[in-house]
Scaffold this motif. Structure first.
Motif, PDB file in Angstrom:
ATOM      1  N   UNK A 354      72.653  -2.016  -0.870  1.00  0.00           N
ATOM      2  CA  UNK A 354      73.932  -3.178  -1.155  1.00  0.00           C
ATOM      3  C   UNK A 354      72.498  -4.985  -1.028  1.00  0.00           C
ATOM      4  N   UNK A 355      71.963  -4.662  -0.826  1.00  0.00           N
ATOM      5  CA  UNK A 355      70.960  -5.558  -0.248  1.00  0.00           C
ATOM      6  C   UNK A 355      69.999  -6.161  -1.316  1.00  0.00           C
ATOM      7  N   UNK A 360      68.722  -8.991  -4.960  1.00  0.00           N
ATOM      8  CA  UNK A 360      67.552  -8.952  -5.924  1.00  0.00           C
ATOM      9  C   UNK A 360      68.347  -8.094  -7.839  1.00  0.00           C
ATOM     10  N   UNK A 361      69.764  -8.303  -7.807  1.00  0.00           N
ATOM     11  CA  UNK A 361      69.967  -7.857  -8.764  1.00  0.00           C
ATOM     12  C   UNK A 361      69.468  -5.940  -9.536  1.00  0.00           C
ATOM     13  N   UNK A 362      69.399  -5.416  -8.369  1.00  0.00           N
ATOM     14  CA  UNK A 362      68.305  -4.160  -8.411  1.00  0.00           C
ATOM     15  C   UNK A 362      69.870  -3.126  -8.771  1.00  0.00           C
ATOM     16  N   UNK A 370      65.685   1.700  -2.621  1.00  0.00           N
ATOM     17  CA  UNK A 370      64.594   1.291  -3.337  1.00  0.00           C
ATOM     18  C   UNK A 370      63.769   0.239  -1.917  1.00  0.00           C
ATOM     19  N   UNK A 371      63.970   0.364  -1.125  1.00  0.00           N
ATOM     20  CA  UNK A 371      64.137  -0.613  -0.307  1.00  0.00           C
ATOM     21  C   UNK A 371      63.484   0.360   1.073  1.00  0.00           C
ATOM     22  N   UNK A 372      63.345   1.477   0.878  1.00  0.00           N
ATOM     23  CA  UNK A 372      62.708   3.011   1.698  1.00  0.00           C
ATOM     24  C   UNK A 372      61.876   3.630   0.236  1.00  0.00           C
ATOM     25  N   UNK A 382      63.753 -12.443  -6.451  1.00  0.00           N
ATOM     26  CA  UNK A 382      65.250 -11.849  -6.176  1.00  0.00           C
ATOM     27  C   UNK A 382      65.289 -13.640  -6.258  1.00  0.00           C
ATOM     28  N   UNK A 383      67.073 -13.568  -6.087  1.00  0.00           N
ATOM     29  CA  UNK A 383      68.057 -14.970  -5.726  1.00  0.00           C
ATOM     30  C   UNK A 383      67.607 -16.085  -5.390  1.00  0.00           C
TER      31      UNK A 383
END
Length: 407
Positions: A354-355, A360-362, A370-372, A382-383
Motif C-alpha cells: 500500500x505504501x 509512488x503509484x507503484x 517492491x519495498x522488499x 514519489x508524490x
C-alpha cells in the motif's frame, strides 16, 4: 611486591579467552578490516560520485557499512563458532580444516567484493539475482568477464589480498599458542554462550523490532553514498533468499510462474482505466508513459495535502461507508466535506504494498513488495517529489520503526 604482581598477572590471564575464542575474534577483526579496505576501493573506483559530499557523511556511510560487513563475516564464521570451541585445535586435522575454511571462504568473499565493483559499473547496482542468472549463460558471460579491462588487475589484487589475509591468519594462529586450549568447563560454557549471543545480535544487526535490512543504508540524498554503505556479498545473499521465498520464482519455468496476459492486451486494459481527458500517451504500444495536462488552480490558494495511512482501516469499520460502530468520528465529517473514493482496487494485502502504491503509484506486482526487493530499480518518483517541484515543503511522520520493511 613481586609475588603480588605475579598473582595479579595470573588473575588477568585467567580472564583471557581460550585459544579457539581468541582465534575467532582475531579472524573476525581481520575480515572486517579487509572488507572495509574493499569498501574504500569501491568508493575510490567511483570517486566522481562523491565529489560534492562532505567527509562527515562519507564517514557515516562507512560506519553503516561495517554493520553489513559484520553480518557477512559472522555468517561465514558461524560454523566455526559452533564447533571450534569443543574441538581440540592442537590436533593437526582440526587445525588444518579450520585454517583452510577461513582462508577459502574469505578469499571467495574478497573475490565477490571485487566482482561487485565491476558489476556496479555496468548495472549501477550491487550484486543481485541477475548475477546468479548470468552464471547460466555459459561461455557468453565468461567472455564478457575476461574481456573486461579490469579483469587482470583485479585478479592480481584478489591473489594478493588472499595471500596477505592467509599470512596474517597463520601468524595470529601461531601467536595464540600461548593461550590454553580450554579453561574451566564453566568458563568455556560462559564464553560459548556469550559468543553465541553476540553472533546472533551481530547477524540481526539491530536491537529494534525488525532486523537490519538494506533500507538502513539509505541515509543520504547522495544515492551512490547509500550504495557505498552496502556490501555486495550481503545484497547477493539477500536477493537470492528473496527469490527463494517464492517457490514460483525458483522452480517453475517463467511462462508458468504467473498468469500474465499479452503485453498489448494488458496495456490496453490499464490505459482504459487510467485515461483522462487531456492525457498524451507517449508510448501507447510499449508502456503507460504519459503526460497529464492540468489547469492552474482556480481556488486562489494552494491547499495543504495530507495523506493519512492507517493499519486495518477497512471499509467495514468506517462510518462514512456504513459502519455503525462509531470508530471513525473525525474521518466521517472530512469525508462528507471532501471527495470520498468508494470504487478502487486494493494494492496487495500488506502495508509495504500500500505504501508503494500510495506514495509512488507503484502497482502490486506478483511476488514480494517492491519495498522488499533490493534489485528493483530505485529511487522511485514519489508524490512528495512532485509536490516539492510545485513549491511544497514535505513532512513524513511515522510512529513505528523506520527500518521495518525498508520504510
Amino acid at each position: 611486591m613481586h609475588e603480588e604482581s605475579s598473582h595479579r598477572t595470573t588473575a588477568l590471564r585467567q580472564l583471557l579467552p581460550s585459544r579457539p575464542f581468541a582465534f575467532l575474534l582475531v579472524v573476525y577483526g581481520l575480515a572486517l578490516l579487509f572488507l572495509s579496505g574493499l569498501r574504500l576501493l569501491f568508493a575510490v573506483h567511483f570517486r566522481q560520485y562523491l565529489a560534492d559530499t562532505g567527509a562527515g557523511e562519507i564517514i557515516k556511510g562507512f560506519l553503516i557499512g561495517v554493520r553489513f560487513d559484520q553480518i557477512v563475516v559472522l555468517f561465514l564464521l558461524l560454523p566455526l563458532i559452533l564447533v571450534l570451541p569443543w574441538a581440540d585445535i592442537r590436533h593437526a586435522i582440526v587445525r588444518r580444516v579450520a585454517l583452510t575454511y577461513v582462508c577459502v571462504v574469505f578469499s571467495l568473499t574478497f573475490l565477490l567484493s571485487l566482482v561487485d565493483i565491476r558489476f556496479y559499473s555496468y548495472f549501477q547496482s550491487h550484486l543481485n539475482f541477475m548475477a546468479a542468472d548470468y552464471v547460466d549463460e555459459g561461455p557468453v558471460i565468461w567472455d564478457l568477464i575476461v574481456g573486461d579491462e579490469m579483469f587482470l588487475p583485479f585478479v592480481a589484487l584478489w591473489v594478493v589480498l588472499t595471500l596477505f589475509f592467509a599470512g596474517l591468519v597463520l601468524y595470529a594462529h601461531r601467536r595464540l599458542r600461548v593461550l590454553p586450549q580450554r579453561r574451566s568447563r564453566i568458563h568455556q560454557i560462559a564464553c560459548f554462550l556469550l559468543a553465541g549471543l553476540l553472533t546472533f545480535a551481530g547477524i540481526r544487526g539491530r536491537a529494534s523490532l525488525a532486523p537490519i535490512d538494506w533500507g538502513v543504508a539509505y541515509f543520504s540524498q547522495n544515492q551512490f553514498l547509500n550504495q557505498v554503505a552496502l556490501n555486495g556479498v550481503y545484497t547477493l545473499g539477500r536477493a537470492i533468499l528473496e527469490e527463494q521465498q517464492d517457490p514460483r520464482l525458483s522452480y517453475l519455468p517463467e511462462a508458468q510462474r504467473f498468469p500474465f496476459v499479452p503485453l498489448s492486451q494488458g496495456l490496453d486494459t490499464v490505459r482504459i482505466m487510467l485515461d483522462q481527458s487531456g492525457d498524451e500517451w507517449l508510448e501507447p504500444s510499449q508502456s503507460l508513459w504519459r503526460h497529464t495536462h492540468q489547469d492552474s488552480s482556480t481556488s486562489g490558494f494552494r491547499p495543504n495535502v495530507v495523506l493519512v495511512l492507517m493499519e486495518s482501516w477497512s471499509a467495514q469499520h468506517t462510518g462514512a461507508l456504513g459502519s455503525t460502530r462509531g470508530l471513525t468520528p473525525h474521518f466521517d465529517p472530512l469525508a462528507s466535506e471532501g471527495i470520498l473514493f468508494t470504487n478502487f482496487y486494493a494494492n496487495g494485502i500488506r502495508t509495504n504494498y500500500g505504501l508503494a502504491a500510495a506514495l509512488c503509484s507503484f502497482p502490486s506486482l506478483p511476488g514480494r513488495s517492491v519495498m522488499k526487493r533490493y534489485h528493483a530499480l530505485h529511487p522511485f518518483r514519489s508524490l512528495s517529489e512532485i509536490l516539492r517541484e510545485r513549491g511544497y515543503r514535505n513532512v513524513f511522520m511515522y510512529g513505528g520503526d523506520l527500518a521495518f520493511d525498508n520504510m
